[in-house]
Design a protein around this motif. Structure first.
Motif, mmCIF file in Angstrom:
data_model
loop_
_atom_site.group_PDB
_atom_site.id
_atom_site.type_symbol
_atom_site.label_atom_id
_atom_site.label_comp_id
_atom_site.label_asym_id
_atom_site.label_seq_id
_atom_site.Cartn_x
_atom_site.Cartn_y
_atom_site.Cartn_z
ATOM 1 N N HIS A 1 71.253 -10.448 -54.887
ATOM 2 C CA HIS A 1 72.479 -11.208 -54.727
ATOM 3 C C HIS A 1 73.614 -10.263 -54.375
ATOM 4 C CE1 HIS A 1 75.611 -14.119 -55.316
ATOM 5 N NE2 HIS A 1 76.164 -13.407 -56.293
ATOM 6 N N GLU A 2 74.326 -10.540 -53.302
ATOM 7 C CA GLU A 2 75.352 -9.627 -52.817
ATOM 8 C C GLU A 2 76.753 -10.011 -53.255
ATOM 9 O OE1 GLU A 2 75.059 -8.854 -48.700
ATOM 10 O OE2 GLU A 2 73.094 -7.945 -48.850
ATOM 11 N N GLY A 3 76.865 -10.920 -54.205
ATOM 12 C CA GLY A 3 78.192 -11.207 -54.750
ATOM 13 C C GLY A 3 79.011 -12.095 -53.840
ATOM 14 N N ASN A 4 80.341 -11.999 -53.959
ATOM 15 C CA ASN A 4 81.267 -12.836 -53.215
ATOM 16 C C ASN A 4 81.219 -12.497 -51.737
ATOM 17 O OD1 ASN A 4 83.510 -14.164 -52.149
ATOM 18 N ND2 ASN A 4 84.625 -13.971 -54.099
ATOM 19 N N GLU A 5 80.944 -13.465 -50.893
ATOM 20 C CA GLU A 5 80.835 -13.215 -49.462
ATOM 21 C C GLU A 5 82.134 -13.537 -48.726
ATOM 22 O OE1 GLU A 5 77.456 -15.253 -47.915
ATOM 23 O OE2 GLU A 5 76.097 -13.672 -48.534
ATOM 24 N N ASN A 6 83.211 -13.757 -49.441
ATOM 25 C CA ASN A 6 84.492 -14.019 -48.801
ATOM 26 C C ASN A 6 85.082 -12.703 -48.328
ATOM 27 O OD1 ASN A 6 86.977 -14.804 -47.950
ATOM 28 N ND2 ASN A 6 87.423 -16.045 -49.777
ATOM 29 N N GLU A 7 84.688 -12.312 -47.111
ATOM 30 C CA GLU A 7 85.045 -10.994 -46.624
ATOM 31 C C GLU A 7 86.518 -10.863 -46.310
ATOM 32 O OE1 GLU A 7 83.134 -13.166 -45.135
ATOM 33 O OE2 GLU A 7 83.414 -13.253 -42.984
ATOM 34 N N HIS A 8 87.239 -11.981 -46.258
ATOM 35 C CA HIS A 8 88.631 -11.908 -45.875
ATOM 36 C C HIS A 8 89.530 -11.703 -47.088
ATOM 37 C CE1 HIS A 8 86.642 -13.389 -42.413
ATOM 38 N NE2 HIS A 8 86.491 -14.598 -42.898
ATOM 39 N N GLU A 9 89.007 -11.884 -48.304
ATOM 40 C CA GLU A 9 89.835 -11.783 -49.489
ATOM 41 C C GLU A 9 89.389 -10.670 -50.436
ATOM 42 O OE1 GLU A 9 92.513 -13.443 -49.806
ATOM 43 O OE2 GLU A 9 92.207 -14.737 -48.079
ATOM 44 N N GLU A 10 88.071 -10.381 -50.473
ATOM 45 C CA GLU A 10 87.564 -9.453 -51.479
ATOM 46 C C GLU A 10 87.138 -8.129 -50.863
ATOM 47 O OE1 GLU A 10 87.632 -10.144 -54.641
ATOM 48 O OE2 GLU A 10 88.348 -12.181 -54.338
ATOM 49 N N ASN A 11 87.265 -7.053 -51.621
ATOM 50 C CA ASN A 11 86.712 -5.767 -51.213
ATOM 51 C C ASN A 11 85.197 -5.841 -51.242
ATOM 52 O OD1 ASN A 11 89.355 -5.128 -51.449
ATOM 53 N ND2 ASN A 11 89.070 -3.460 -52.916
ATOM 54 N N TYR A 12 84.573 -5.037 -50.367
ATOM 55 C CA TYR A 12 83.127 -4.949 -50.417
ATOM 56 C C TYR A 12 82.729 -4.058 -51.577
ATOM 57 C CZ TYR A 12 78.386 -3.590 -49.309
ATOM 58 O OH TYR A 12 77.042 -3.354 -49.383
ATOM 59 N N GLU A 13 81.862 -4.545 -52.440
ATOM 60 C CA GLU A 13 81.365 -3.752 -53.558
ATOM 61 C C GLU A 13 79.854 -3.817 -53.581
ATOM 62 O OE1 GLU A 13 83.109 -5.256 -57.077
ATOM 63 O OE2 GLU A 13 85.134 -4.552 -56.591
ATOM 64 N N GLU A 14 79.254 -2.723 -54.032
ATOM 65 C CA GLU A 14 77.809 -2.714 -54.156
ATOM 66 C C GLU A 14 77.380 -3.752 -55.187
ATOM 67 O OE1 GLU A 14 75.729 -1.041 -52.392
ATOM 68 O OE2 GLU A 14 77.229 0.106 -51.287
ATOM 69 N N PRO A 15 76.302 -4.509 -54.905
ATOM 70 C CA PRO A 15 75.844 -5.498 -55.885
ATOM 71 C C PRO A 15 75.344 -4.827 -57.149
ATOM 72 C CG PRO A 15 74.226 -5.221 -54.117
ATOM 73 C CD PRO A 15 75.457 -4.461 -53.696
ATOM 74 N N LEU A 16 75.556 -5.482 -58.276
ATOM 75 C CA LEU A 16 75.064 -4.959 -59.542
ATOM 76 C C LEU A 16 73.569 -5.237 -59.650
ATOM 77 C CD1 LEU A 16 77.948 -6.137 -61.900
ATOM 78 C CD2 LEU A 16 77.562 -3.836 -60.969
ATOM 79 N N LEU A 17 72.814 -4.221 -60.004
ATOM 80 C CA LEU A 17 71.362 -4.351 -60.075
ATOM 81 C C LEU A 17 70.912 -4.377 -61.528
ATOM 82 C CD1 LEU A 17 70.394 -1.686 -57.379
ATOM 83 C CD2 LEU A 17 70.848 -4.116 -57.033
ATOM 84 N N ASP A 18 69.973 -5.259 -61.817
ATOM 85 C CA ASP A 18 69.393 -5.231 -63.153
ATOM 86 C C ASP A 18 68.193 -4.294 -63.158
ATOM 87 O OD1 ASP A 18 67.214 -6.579 -62.028
ATOM 88 O OD2 ASP A 18 67.962 -8.551 -62.643
ATOM 89 N N HIS A 19 67.564 -4.157 -64.312
ATOM 90 C CA HIS A 19 66.476 -3.186 -64.460
ATOM 91 C C HIS A 19 65.316 -3.493 -63.526
ATOM 92 C CE1 HIS A 19 63.980 -0.188 -66.360
ATOM 93 N NE2 HIS A 19 63.067 -1.081 -66.675
ATOM 94 N N GLU A 20 64.985 -4.778 -63.367
ATOM 95 C CA GLU A 20 63.870 -5.151 -62.497
ATOM 96 C C GLU A 20 64.167 -4.818 -61.046
ATOM 97 O OE1 GLU A 20 60.804 -6.203 -63.258
ATOM 98 O OE2 GLU A 20 61.391 -5.768 -65.316
ATOM 99 N N ASP A 21 65.414 -5.058 -60.609
ATOM 100 C CA ASP A 21 65.794 -4.709 -59.238
ATOM 101 C C ASP A 21 65.643 -3.213 -59.002
ATOM 102 O OD1 ASP A 21 66.413 -7.290 -58.472
ATOM 103 O OD2 ASP A 21 68.532 -7.121 -59.015
#
Length: 423
Positions: free
Chosen positions: A6-26
């Motif tokens: 999951h890559e988080g918020n895809e509203n590229e016009h309002e939010e900064n790009y951030e690396e998605p948070l990964l859980d242990h399985e990922d």
């Protein structure tokens, strides 16, 4: 193996790009994908089909020289042979994996195509090429973002004064290829500034300025630019951490957003658009004021002999329809005080005075100006101190919106001019 994250918020016009948070399985799946990818890369190198030329002869045994040549295969200065790795090998291979959502066979195909393209395009020789002066002012590498990534600027408005016949030449295949080679050359220069070792800055920020670059006369160059965009997506995976496109007219805002989705086949939250009134505010989310160029509302000046990024920057919040004072102490006589002030956005009254400690001395008005809409306030000034006192800076906000004020100052010893000529 395919890993969907999951890559988080895809509203590229309002939010900064951030690396998605990964859980242990990922994290486990990514590690497994990387091990698998490294094995396939090494198999491809030993099988001599990393460049698309498989060696199928059953009795062929690699000579010592051939093995040494395999060990020397590099991309961006990083060795690709997993069993003889460079400290940045894993970082580089992960970029190809991530660009293909950790699907190993697709990442391998992308790596093969990139190496083949670099050989055909003669990329390793491109830094030595002289591609002419046409685009010298268009691109430059300057400063870093808040995470230490290099910031690369493309200012296409510098082409607005080029004659029509020059821009029309971009229609020809020869000139189109020349522009592409120039763009690749700039990209390779940027990569020289990267560090693929763990913890290093392994990607860059791309600022694209479309100010004064509109209208039908730029159609040809915009078409070539779209080719560049595709090329970068294909052969420089995850090298550009964030695109920040500034001074974007509304019609290009819509069309560029749509075309980028067509190229990447998904909405890209790596792309930030900033309309003319939001440029400084947007860039300051990524770049600290001491590293943001003064043209964009920051404090940094090219070839600055007065300040560096090491000088402390102070920040003030200027409330709507309110005023603020900045006081710079000047108790020491025989020195010069130098200061920078920038106000994010405009519509302010700005005044500078020297106020002496001695009540019998006169106050000195240094500057008094008013900045209306469209005029960004970026000031540098200095004053020689011949008696103790302070520099007082007054700023009044005329609009119903809060603003940020950034400033810095320093004191430097000065010999008065009259003493230099005294005999």
């Amino acid at each position: 193996m395919e890993l969907r994250i999951h890559e988080g918020n895809e509203n590229e016009h309002e939010e900064n790009y951030e690396e998605p948070l990964l859980d242990h399985e990922d994290e486990k799946l990514i590690k497994r994908a990387l091990i698998d990818f490294k094995c396939k890369v090494e198999d491809a190198m030993h099988g001599n089909y990393l460049f698309g030329i498989p060696d199928t002869h059953p009795c062929h045994n690699q000579t010592t020289k051939e093995i040494e040549q395999l060990n020397e295969i590099k991309l961006w200065g990083v060795a690709l042979m997993p069993s003889k790795p460079h400290e940045g090998t894993d970082t580089l291979l992960l970029k190809f994996l991530k660009s293909k959502n950790y699907v190993v066979h697709e990442a391998l195909e992308k790596l093969r195509k990139t190496l083949a393209w670099r050989k055909e395009f003669k990329v390793d020789e491109i830094l030595e090429e002289n591609l002419g002066p046409e685009f010298q002012k268009v691109a430059y590498l300057n400063t870093v973002d808040k995470e230490g990534r290099p910031v690369f600027y493309h200012v296409y408005g510098d082409l607005k004064d080029k004659p029509m016949q020059y821009l029309e030449k971009m229609r020809s295949e020869e000139n189109s290829d020349k522009f592409l080679r120039w763009r690749v050359q700039q990209m390779e220069k940027c990569i020289k500034e990267l560090n693929f070792e763990p913890g290093g800055a392994d990607s860059l920020i791309q600022v694209i300025d479309w100010k004064d670059f509109q209208g039908p006369h730029t159609k040809e160059l915009r078409s070539v630019y779209r080719k560049c965009w595709t090329l970068l997506e294909e052969h420089y995976p995850e090298i550009i951490h964030q695109y920040i496109i500034v001074n974007v007219p509304l019609r290009y805002y819509v069309s560029h957003s749509f075309s980028s989705r067509l190229i990447t086949h998904k909405p890209s939250n790596k792309i930030i658009f900033a309309r003319p009134g939001k440029v400084t505010e947007t860039l300051l989310r990524f770049i600290s004021p001491e590293n943001l160029l003064v043209e964009y509302g920051g404090l940094k000046r090219i070839n600055d002999n007065e300040f560096s990024s090491e000088h402390k920057v102070f920040e003030l919040n200027l409330k709507a329809h309110a005023s603020t004072h900045i006081e710079i102490p000047a108790p020491e006589v025989g020195v010069t005080i130098v200061w920078d002030v920038t106000v994010v956005e405009w519509d302010v009254t700005y005044k500078e005075e020297f106020i002496p400690e001695d009540e019998g001395s006169y106050q000195v008005l240094l500057q008094d100006k008013e900045k209306k809409g469209g005029e960004r306030l970026c000031v540098r000034n200095s004053y020689y101190i011949n008696e103790g006192g302070m520099i007082s800076i007054f700023i009044h906000n005329h609009i119903n919106k809060c603003k940020k004020v950034f400033y810095r100052y320093k004191t430097k010893p000065t010999v008065p001019t009259y003493l230099l000529y005294k005999t």
